[in-house]
Design a protein around this motif. Sequence first.
Motif, PDB file in Angstrom:
ATOM      1  N   TRP A 240      46.673  59.935  51.985  1.00 22.77           N
ATOM      2  CA  TRP A 240      47.324  58.763  52.563  1.00 22.77           C
ATOM      3  C   TRP A 240      47.318  57.622  51.553  1.00 22.77           C
ATOM      4  O   TRP A 240      46.628  57.676  50.533  1.00 22.77           O
ATOM      5  CB  TRP A 240      46.600  58.330  53.848  1.00 22.77           C
ATOM      6  CG  TRP A 240      45.192  57.851  53.608  1.00 22.77           C
ATOM      7  CD1 TRP A 240      44.805  56.615  53.159  1.00 22.77           C
ATOM      8  CD2 TRP A 240      43.993  58.606  53.770  1.00 22.77           C
ATOM      9  NE1 TRP A 240      43.437  56.553  53.042  1.00 22.77           N
ATOM     10  CE2 TRP A 240      42.914  57.755  53.418  1.00 22.77           C
ATOM     11  CE3 TRP A 240      43.706  59.910  54.190  1.00 22.77           C
ATOM     12  CZ2 TRP A 240      41.586  58.176  53.477  1.00 22.77           C
ATOM     13  CZ3 TRP A 240      42.388  60.323  54.253  1.00 22.77           C
ATOM     14  CH2 TRP A 240      41.348  59.462  53.886  1.00 22.77           C
TER      15      TRP A 240
ATOM     16  N   GLU B 143      49.092  52.596  55.316  1.00 23.06           N
ATOM     17  CA  GLU B 143      49.810  53.508  56.202  1.00 23.06           C
ATOM     18  C   GLU B 143      49.146  53.548  57.576  1.00 23.06           C
ATOM     19  O   GLU B 143      47.949  53.267  57.713  1.00 23.06           O
ATOM     20  CB  GLU B 143      49.836  54.918  55.616  1.00 23.06           C
ATOM     21  CG  GLU B 143      50.752  55.091  54.428  1.00 23.06           C
ATOM     22  CD  GLU B 143      50.788  56.532  53.949  1.00 23.06           C
ATOM     23  OE1 GLU B 143      50.076  57.371  54.538  1.00 23.06           O
ATOM     24  OE2 GLU B 143      51.522  56.822  52.995  1.00 23.06           O
TER      25      GLU B 143
ATOM     26  N   ASN C 280      45.901  58.132  60.704  1.00 17.08           N
ATOM     27  CA  ASN C 280      46.125  59.475  61.226  1.00 17.08           C
ATOM     28  C   ASN C 280      44.843  60.268  61.034  1.00 17.08           C
ATOM     29  O   ASN C 280      44.460  60.600  59.909  1.00 17.08           O
ATOM     30  CB  ASN C 280      47.285  60.155  60.494  1.00 17.08           C
ATOM     31  CG  ASN C 280      47.625  61.513  61.074  1.00 17.08           C
ATOM     32  OD1 ASN C 280      46.838  62.119  61.778  1.00 17.08           O
ATOM     33  ND2 ASN C 280      48.823  61.991  60.771  1.00 17.08           N
TER      34      ASN C 280
ATOM     35  N   LEU D   5      44.646  63.514  58.872  1.00 15.80           N
ATOM     36  CA  LEU D   5      44.591  63.448  57.405  1.00 15.80           C
ATOM     37  C   LEU D   5      43.165  63.435  56.883  1.00 15.80           C
ATOM     38  O   LEU D   5      42.920  63.818  55.738  1.00 15.80           O
ATOM     39  CB  LEU D   5      45.344  62.214  56.915  1.00 15.80           C
ATOM     40  CG  LEU D   5      46.858  62.212  57.179  1.00 15.80           C
ATOM     41  CD1 LEU D   5      47.488  60.930  56.652  1.00 15.80           C
ATOM     42  CD2 LEU D   5      47.525  63.433  56.552  1.00 15.80           C
TER      43      LEU D   5
END
Length: 629
Positions: free
Chosen positions: A260, A264, A267, A270
């Motif tokens: 990542w 961002e 998540n 990830l």
Amino acid sequence: MFAVILSSACQGGRGSGLAAGAARVMCRRPVAAAGAAGFLGLLLVLVLLRPTSGRCAIPAPESQTYYTVTITGIEDRGLKAELESLSEVVRFRERPFPSAFILRRRAAEDGRRFTALLKSYGYFQVGVEVSLDMQAVPPAVQFLITPGPVFKLKTVRIEVAPPLPEGQPLPTPGEICLVPGTAYAAKDILAAEALLTAHMGGQGYPFCRVTARDVVADHADRSVSVVFVMDAGPAARFGPTTVTGLKTVSEDLIRRRIPWREGERYNAGLLGTFRERLQALGLFATVRIVPSPDMEAAERLPVEVRVVERRPRHIGFGLGYQTDEGLGGTFKWGHRNLLGQGERLDFDGTVSSYTNSAEATFRKPDFYHTNQWLRLNLGFGDDTPEAYTSRSLKALAMVERDLKPGLRTGIGLGWRDARVEQLGQEERYRLLSLPAFGEWDTSDDPLDPMRGHRLGLQVAPFVDTLNDDGNFFKAGLRATRYQVLPFWPKLVVAGRVALGVLTGTDLKNIPADERFYAGGGGSIRGYAYQSVAPYVQGVPVGGRSLAEVALELRLKLNGRFGLIGFLDGGNAYEGLFQDAGQGFVWGTGLGFRYFTPVGPLRLDVGLPLNRRQDIDKAFQLYISLGQAF
């Protein structure tokens, strides 16, 4: 790996009945029916050893039973096994009971446990009747269970308080594995909660939690309605990443694997991808990726990576004995982090009566791409098996790439200078090759797989710079599959198929040590190493094609011991699979496994079903670490 292979006592000399100069496969008409019959006999042995947990009566073999226990009304073997594992009267049936009152109380408590367990599987109208017969010899405890119908999911609803921003989707019932119309199970509800929080973590809500759960059973239509109440918490974005615990490994090597970018949307999935990438390097004993519980300004969530490095150097020794191949030893030395960027250097050496070899391999990660490796290899070999003698020097440069976890491919450039002697004639070869491979591995364990598959394809064109007629193409395909039987979870069915072809020139122009041979512990058990192939003057000369199949039934008796039955078949052919369906030779046998922390210790006894006079011995014994395939 420590390996020992023994065989029966030596027999007469080979090749007394073979015409000189006539290459042919020794067994053209094998008794395939005998192979099938032998394997069916082994299957019968395994079936007779099958656990009897599915029976109503629960005996205590080879020990005194102070009372008997019978459970009736439940046909599902797995569910009955769960009931037995909960039962105190089952657990204590080999101990004297103080009084009938104590035994009756234990049975009543078991009845309540049985009711709770069955309701957790959707049997909300279950009835459990407990009876105790003290007049029987020995006394008898009986559970008569009337499970009733299984309730099914009717509706699944997710509520969020406070509500999510407009346009933020919630997972569907199918995405959390709760499908209306399927049977209700409490464990599925708990699993759905974990999937729900994981789904929201993947949507940028790291602090999501389920605050309430409402499960309502409707006896009128035998259905269940489920409502989850969820607090999503604040949305977050990835903040700065810090790394702790490094000593010799460069921090850049870790940061290049972060999936990542700072800023961002968060998540959680990830984080798992990042952990897998770091563990794949083989440099760390432990890897922990910990999001901070406190977000910084602009709702950015810092992430901390905590690692513990493995010792960079490792060394290993091995000793083995093989009756048909001799006494041998291996030596290994390696460095996992030679230059600080995860570069790996390995030295391997083997000394025995049939081979002496030394090999050095250098692997560099992140070669022009994060998931790409450069592999450089230099090796020397001096091989003297029965089929040929070979002395060679080889070098290889290959670029390998991990396309995704378990899927790898590569292509390279190879060089090999060899002197090979067979049937008293020595040939010199100087080969250039362009090898390529693809591997797909979904198995769950490298030494003792129980689920998944492995698929490998290797191809290579060869150009002989010393002989105009020595150009050829070599390809090999190997596929294995592992499957636990759902109705018998201690039994694993494992299958293997292997194929190989050589094309482009006559067999005599292909180096003897590049041809195909079958037989041995990793090929067709029951036959000696490289003994299944076309023969000339009593010597196996190898073939242009190879076909092998294998089937194993692996039964785990308990945590330490296991038993297997196997059937292997195949052959190496002078042409391209000539008479492949007619020319298989078969081997069968039984095996024993002792499961150690580093993998199963293997002992297999192989019998040749198509035993050839003056070639094959009565049996072969194989001892090694790890399964045969």
